[in-house]
Design an enzyme around this catalytic site. Structure first.
Site, PDB file in Angstrom:
ATOM      1  N   LYS A  65       0.814  -1.216   0.000  1.00 31.83           N
ATOM      2  CA  LYS A  65       0.000   0.000   0.000  1.00 31.83           C
ATOM      3  C   LYS A  65       0.848   1.267   0.000  1.00 31.83           C
ATOM      4  CE  LYS A  65      -2.501   0.488   3.675  1.00 31.83           C
ATOM      5  NZ  LYS A  65      -1.828   1.624   4.367  1.00 31.83           N
ATOM      6  N   ARG A 141     -10.920   1.908   9.290  1.00 36.00           N
ATOM      7  CA  ARG A 141     -10.510   0.524   9.480  1.00 36.00           C
ATOM      8  C   ARG A 141     -11.590  -0.334  10.118  1.00 36.00           C
ATOM      9  NH1 ARG A 141      -4.635   2.267  11.911  1.00 36.00           N
ATOM     10  NH2 ARG A 141      -3.722   2.920   9.925  1.00 36.00           N
ATOM     11  N   ARG A 176      11.375 -10.385   4.995  1.00 37.92           N
ATOM     12  CA  ARG A 176      11.878  -9.019   5.183  1.00 37.92           C
ATOM     13  C   ARG A 176      13.039  -8.981   6.172  1.00 37.92           C
ATOM     14  NH1 ARG A 176       6.356  -5.468   5.482  1.00 37.92           N
ATOM     15  NH2 ARG A 176       6.226  -6.473   7.531  1.00 37.92           N
ATOM     16  N   ARG A 205      12.408  -8.058  12.270  1.00 37.35           N
ATOM     17  CA  ARG A 205      11.505  -7.490  13.274  1.00 37.35           C
ATOM     18  C   ARG A 205      10.791  -8.596  14.020  1.00 37.35           C
ATOM     19  NH1 ARG A 205       8.301  -2.421  10.707  1.00 37.35           N
ATOM     20  NH2 ARG A 205       6.675  -3.466  11.886  1.00 37.35           N
ATOM     21  N   ARG A 216      -2.751 -10.926  11.746  1.00 34.79           N
ATOM     22  CA  ARG A 216      -3.087  -9.599  11.231  1.00 34.79           C
ATOM     23  C   ARG A 216      -3.984  -9.692  10.002  1.00 34.79           C
ATOM     24  NH1 ARG A 216       2.528  -8.583  12.380  1.00 34.79           N
ATOM     25  NH2 ARG A 216       3.035  -8.797  10.164  1.00 34.79           N
TER      26      ARG A 216
END
Length: 265
Positions: A65, A141, A176, A205, A216
């Site tokens: 996004k 949201r 990532r 992370r 999520r």
């Protein structure tokens, strides 16, 4: 649900607003590369053809996004409004809304919708947004947020949803890596580090795990569907499981055809 200020933005949730009257609008059809995941986009007859556009964009974490927002702002001149950035800025500036938000954040509580919506409504009524139009990033949201936003007279004309399969999102997230020295982000498959020296210092992370990603995604999906039902014909699904340039091509075509339909209407 109230607003959370996360590393990975949360999501959305249900009601239904009346469907818009598109009977006299004309627009060309936009088709995704992998099929017909996009549909014709038509402007409501009540929208003035010359008025600035009001667009929201949503996507699960790792949907790409942020990349698409930058391209939209570059090509269409819309003002990018990120609620997370807005909340941090209001707190830092010590505005009345920021002070209220800080009280909740300092206690470890969620910032209530009414505080966040006040910030959003104020920002979207600023001169630059009124003159140039806006791109609302990842908001509303939830259905509660959409309802609260509507109570201020604000509803997006277009609600773009980046649609990426869950397993693809997991692959993007778990690959990532962060370079702690430069802040650069790499991906072990799609954008590997250029040297062994850099690769050796990369970190992951703590929330870039498969379990966290799937959770999520579940929350995002559950909360997004009711928002999409509420916005009805304003919603356009974009196939996000492609190269960023291909995804943006569909987004740009969608926005352009919508603008053309305003003139036709």
């Amino acid at each position: 649900p109230a607003f959370i200020l996360p590393n990975h933005p949360p999501m959305m949730a249900s009601q239904s607003r009346p469907r818009r009257d598109f009977r006299d609008a004309r627009v060309s059809r936009v088709t995704a590369a992998r099929g017909s995941s996009l549909r014709a986009v038509r402007a409501p007859l009540a929208v003035c053809a010359s008025s600035p556009m009001q667009v929201s964009i949503a996507g699960a974490p790792a949907s790409g996004k942020g990349t698409q927002c930058a391209s939209i702002v570059r090509d269409f001149g819309l003002v990018h409004v990120s609620v997370g950035d807005l909340l941090r800025a209001e707190v830092a500036a010590g505005t009345e809304n920021g002070k209220q938000a800080k009280e909740y954040m300092d206690r470890g509580d969620l910032v209530p919708n009414e505080v966040v919506v006040g910030m959003v409504a104020s920002r979207l009524s600023a001169e630059d947004c009124v003159e140039n139009g806006w791109l609302l990033d990842g908001y509303p949201r939830s259905e509660d947020q959409a309802t609260a936003l509507a109570s201020t007279g604000i509803e997006p004309e277009l609600f773009l949803l980046l649609d990426v399969p869950e397993d693809i999102l997991v692959e993007r997230v778990t690959g990532r890596r962060l370079d702690p020295e430069t802040g650069d982000i790499y991906h072990m498959k799609f954008k590997p580090p250029p040297s062994e020296e850099i690769a050796a210092r990369l970190t992951t992370r703590s929330d870039d795990t498969e379990e966290a990603c799937r959770y999520r995604y579940k929350v995002f999906t559950e909360q997004t569907e009711p928002v999409m039902r509420r916005y009805g014909d304003a919603v356009v699904r974009i196939d996000g499981d492609r190269a960023p340039d291909d995804v943006y091509e569909d987004i740009a075509s969608t926005i352009k055809s919508y603008k053309e339909s305003r003139v036709a209407a």
